[in-house]
Design an enzyme around this catalytic site. Sequence first.
Site, PDB file in Angstrom:
ATOM      1  N   GLY A  12      20.792 -12.126  50.019  1.00 41.06           N
ATOM      2  CA  GLY A  12      19.899 -13.255  50.274  1.00 41.06           C
ATOM      3  C   GLY A  12      19.457 -14.006  49.031  1.00 41.06           C
ATOM      4  O   GLY A  12      20.254 -14.270  48.114  1.00 41.06           O
TER       5      GLY A  12
ATOM      6  N   THR B 278      14.152  -7.986  41.931  1.00 39.36           N
ATOM      7  CA  THR B 278      14.111  -6.997  43.009  1.00 39.36           C
ATOM      8  C   THR B 278      14.684  -7.624  44.279  1.00 39.36           C
ATOM      9  O   THR B 278      14.656  -8.846  44.449  1.00 39.36           O
ATOM     10  CB  THR B 278      12.677  -6.478  43.263  1.00 39.36           C
ATOM     11  OG1 THR B 278      11.880  -7.549  43.775  1.00 39.36           O
ATOM     12  CG2 THR B 278      12.053  -5.932  41.993  1.00 39.36           C
ATOM     13  N   GLY B 279      15.211  -6.781  45.152  1.00 40.78           N
ATOM     14  CA  GLY B 279      15.876  -7.321  46.337  1.00 40.78           C
ATOM     15  C   GLY B 279      17.063  -8.166  45.919  1.00 40.78           C
ATOM     16  O   GLY B 279      17.324  -9.215  46.499  1.00 40.78           O
TER      17      GLY B 279
ATOM     18  N   TYR C 259       3.188  -9.791  58.196  1.00 43.62           N
ATOM     19  CA  TYR C 259       3.983 -10.563  57.227  1.00 43.62           C
ATOM     20  C   TYR C 259       3.107 -11.631  56.560  1.00 43.62           C
ATOM     21  O   TYR C 259       3.095 -11.771  55.331  1.00 43.62           O
ATOM     22  CB  TYR C 259       5.190 -11.205  57.924  1.00 43.62           C
ATOM     23  CG  TYR C 259       6.082 -11.966  56.969  1.00 43.62           C
ATOM     24  CD1 TYR C 259       6.865 -11.295  56.028  1.00 43.62           C
ATOM     25  CD2 TYR C 259       6.126 -13.365  56.980  1.00 43.62           C
ATOM     26  CE1 TYR C 259       7.676 -11.989  55.138  1.00 43.62           C
ATOM     27  CE2 TYR C 259       6.943 -14.062  56.088  1.00 43.62           C
ATOM     28  CZ  TYR C 259       7.707 -13.364  55.171  1.00 43.62           C
ATOM     29  OH  TYR C 259       8.504 -14.049  54.277  1.00 43.62           O
TER      30      TYR C 259
HETATM   31  N1  LIG Z   1      14.718 -16.133  54.269  1.00 44.00           N
HETATM   32  C1  LIG Z   1      13.667 -16.926  54.394  1.00 44.00           C
HETATM   33  O1  LIG Z   1      13.686 -17.918  55.158  1.00 44.00           O
HETATM   34  C2  LIG Z   1      12.417 -16.667  53.604  1.00 44.00           C
HETATM   35  C3  LIG Z   1      11.354 -17.588  53.725  1.00 44.00           C
HETATM   36  C4  LIG Z   1      10.198 -17.391  52.984  1.00 44.00           C
HETATM   37  C5  LIG Z   1      10.105 -16.299  52.134  1.00 44.00           C
HETATM   38  N2  LIG Z   1      11.135 -15.404  52.042  1.00 44.00           N
HETATM   39  C6  LIG Z   1      10.975 -14.265  51.127  1.00 44.00           C
HETATM   40  O2  LIG Z   1      12.108 -14.181  50.296  1.00 44.00           O
HETATM   41  C7  LIG Z   1      12.280 -12.831  49.848  1.00 44.00           C
HETATM   42  C8  LIG Z   1      13.737 -12.433  50.020  1.00 44.00           C
HETATM   43  O3  LIG Z   1      14.058 -12.494  51.378  1.00 44.00           O
HETATM   44  P1  LIG Z   1      15.544 -12.797  51.940  1.00 44.00           P
HETATM   45  O4  LIG Z   1      15.394 -13.856  52.950  1.00 44.00           O
HETATM   46  O5  LIG Z   1      16.493 -12.962  50.846  1.00 44.00           O
HETATM   47  O6  LIG Z   1      15.790 -11.432  52.743  1.00 44.00           O
HETATM   48  P2  LIG Z   1      17.042 -10.431  52.827  1.00 44.00           P
HETATM   49  O7  LIG Z   1      18.321 -11.171  52.956  1.00 44.00           O
HETATM   50  O8  LIG Z   1      16.662  -9.460  53.897  1.00 44.00           O
HETATM   51  O9  LIG Z   1      17.024  -9.710  51.410  1.00 44.00           O
HETATM   52  C9  LIG Z   1      16.025  -8.788  51.089  1.00 44.00           C
HETATM   53  C10 LIG Z   1      16.425  -7.996  49.864  1.00 44.00           C
HETATM   54  O10 LIG Z   1      15.429  -6.985  49.657  1.00 44.00           O
HETATM   55  C11 LIG Z   1      16.062  -5.711  49.645  1.00 44.00           C
HETATM   56  N3  LIG Z   1      15.182  -4.689  50.206  1.00 44.00           N
HETATM   57  C12 LIG Z   1      14.613  -4.667  51.436  1.00 44.00           C
HETATM   58  N4  LIG Z   1      13.873  -3.567  51.573  1.00 44.00           N
HETATM   59  C13 LIG Z   1      13.979  -2.864  50.425  1.00 44.00           C
HETATM   60  C14 LIG Z   1      13.469  -1.640  49.953  1.00 44.00           C
HETATM   61  N5  LIG Z   1      12.695  -0.875  50.722  1.00 44.00           N
HETATM   62  N6  LIG Z   1      13.775  -1.234  48.701  1.00 44.00           N
HETATM   63  C15 LIG Z   1      14.578  -1.978  47.916  1.00 44.00           C
HETATM   64  N7  LIG Z   1      15.114  -3.159  48.302  1.00 44.00           N
HETATM   65  C16 LIG Z   1      14.822  -3.582  49.547  1.00 44.00           C
HETATM   66  C17 LIG Z   1      17.303  -5.891  50.478  1.00 44.00           C
HETATM   67  O11 LIG Z   1      18.204  -4.866  50.152  1.00 44.00           O
HETATM   68  P3  LIG Z   1      19.325  -4.286  51.180  1.00 44.00           P
HETATM   69  O12 LIG Z   1      20.605  -4.902  50.714  1.00 44.00           O
HETATM   70  O13 LIG Z   1      19.285  -2.825  50.947  1.00 44.00           O
HETATM   71  O14 LIG Z   1      18.910  -4.680  52.566  1.00 44.00           O
HETATM   72  C18 LIG Z   1      17.758  -7.276  50.024  1.00 44.00           C
HETATM   73  O15 LIG Z   1      18.369  -7.216  48.750  1.00 44.00           O
HETATM   74  C19 LIG Z   1      11.289 -11.991  50.651  1.00 44.00           C
HETATM   75  O16 LIG Z   1      10.180 -11.705  49.853  1.00 44.00           O
HETATM   76  C20 LIG Z   1      10.894 -12.916  51.808  1.00 44.00           C
HETATM   77  O17 LIG Z   1       9.595 -12.646  52.275  1.00 44.00           O
HETATM   78  C21 LIG Z   1      12.289 -15.560  52.761  1.00 44.00           C
END
Ligand SMILES: NC(=O)c1ccc[n+]([C@@H]2O[C@H](COP(=O)([O-])OP(=O)(O)OC[C@H]3O[C@@H](n4cnc5c(N)ncnc54)[C@H](OP(=O)(O)O)[C@@H]3O)[C@@H](O)[C@H]2O)c1
Length: 298
Positions: free
Chosen positions: A22, A17-18, A172
């Site tokens: 990222g 998912t997602g 969060y």
């Molecule tokens: N980045 C960090 O430093 C970090 C650190 C700790 C944990 N995390 C965790 O890692 C995970 C991924 O985060 P990321 O950093 O890769 O963030 P990101 O770049 O914002 O990617 C998020 C993904 O989720 C999708 N998404 C968001 N809302 C959605 C919805 N309502 N329905 C379906 N898809 C949705 C986005 O799709 P769209 O393309 O449509 O936007 C994108 O594919 C998250 O759970 C976050 O809490 C991240």
Amino acid sequence: MAERGIGPMAGKTVLVTGGTGGIGKATAAGLARLGARVGIVGRDRQRADAAAADIRRETDASAVDLFVADMSSQAEVRRLAAEVLDRYPRLDVLVNNVGGFWATRHTTADGLEHTFAVNHLAPFLLTNLLLERLEASAPARIVTVSSGAQSMGRIDFDDLQGERNYQGQRAYNQSKLANVLFTYELARRLAGTGVTANVLHPGVVRTRFGAEDPARLTKLLVPIARLFMKTPEQGAATPVYLASSPEVEGVTGRYFANGKPKRSAERSYDTDAAARLWSVSAKLVGSPDGPPSASASS
Ligand SMILES: NC(=O)c1ccc[n+]([C@@H]2O[C@H](COP(=O)([O-])OP(=O)(O)OC[C@H]3O[C@@H](n4cnc5c(N)ncnc54)[C@H](OP(=O)(O)O)[C@@H]3O)[C@@H](O)[C@H]2O)c1
């Protein structure tokens, strides 16, 4: 680069998912490179199409499937699960990666607070809807992407939806602690089924994280901080490891960071809180008596 159909994950089917950007996109690419058939879930068809095309091109893998669903909506999560069950006769790995940060309070189509709905209830509902298929595909794995923010989390059972007081960071942190409590409770419930459940911190990663509704401080600091962040591929290392490595075959109910098991927040080991969160979550997804089923009406 793994040749098509060859690699340690050949013959395995994975849902991420997602997966349109990222860490999720890099995780899907990493698993495709190992030979898995990969399904990515995104909410926007164009972005999902583009991500799937990128993954196919970067990895030489043809088996990349798209699922489009806005996971903030429970009806969409139910439709997604039904589509996955229809298209995938087996499911070896579910990577619950979807998640984000929203500085201000938003509500979903179901009238729920957005952070809690997307980061916790969506993976809770999707996992339960796909559980029988995962069990039938055992040995199978459920990998959930939490965050180091879980260590600052508190589950406020009196105000889960932040109705009285919303702060983006607090919401969060709570949702990421919920990911850990959910995983530990899931692992207890899955004991003896051959399905494992683990949870992880990916590191601080250069993605679009938080970009939809950023906090003021984030807007100021992120351009500088980005220089020191992990790449999405580095952030995907732990989810790819947990989804694929023979080293963690049979390992369940653990929290990982940097590819190693780590102790999570003391609060995450509270089994009463985990059971209570499970029961409240089941009610919030419309199933008062336990895990919901794919046939439940949306
Ligand atoms: N980045 C960090 O430093 C970090 C650190 C700790 C944990 N995390 C965790 O890692 C995970 C991924 O985060 P990321 O950093 O890769 O963030 P990101 O770049 O914002 O990617 C998020 C993904 O989720 C999708 N998404 C968001 N809302 C959605 C919805 N309502 N329905 C379906 N898809 C949705 C986005 O799709 P769209 O393309 O449509 O936007 C994108 O594919 C998250 O759970 C976050 O809490 C991240």
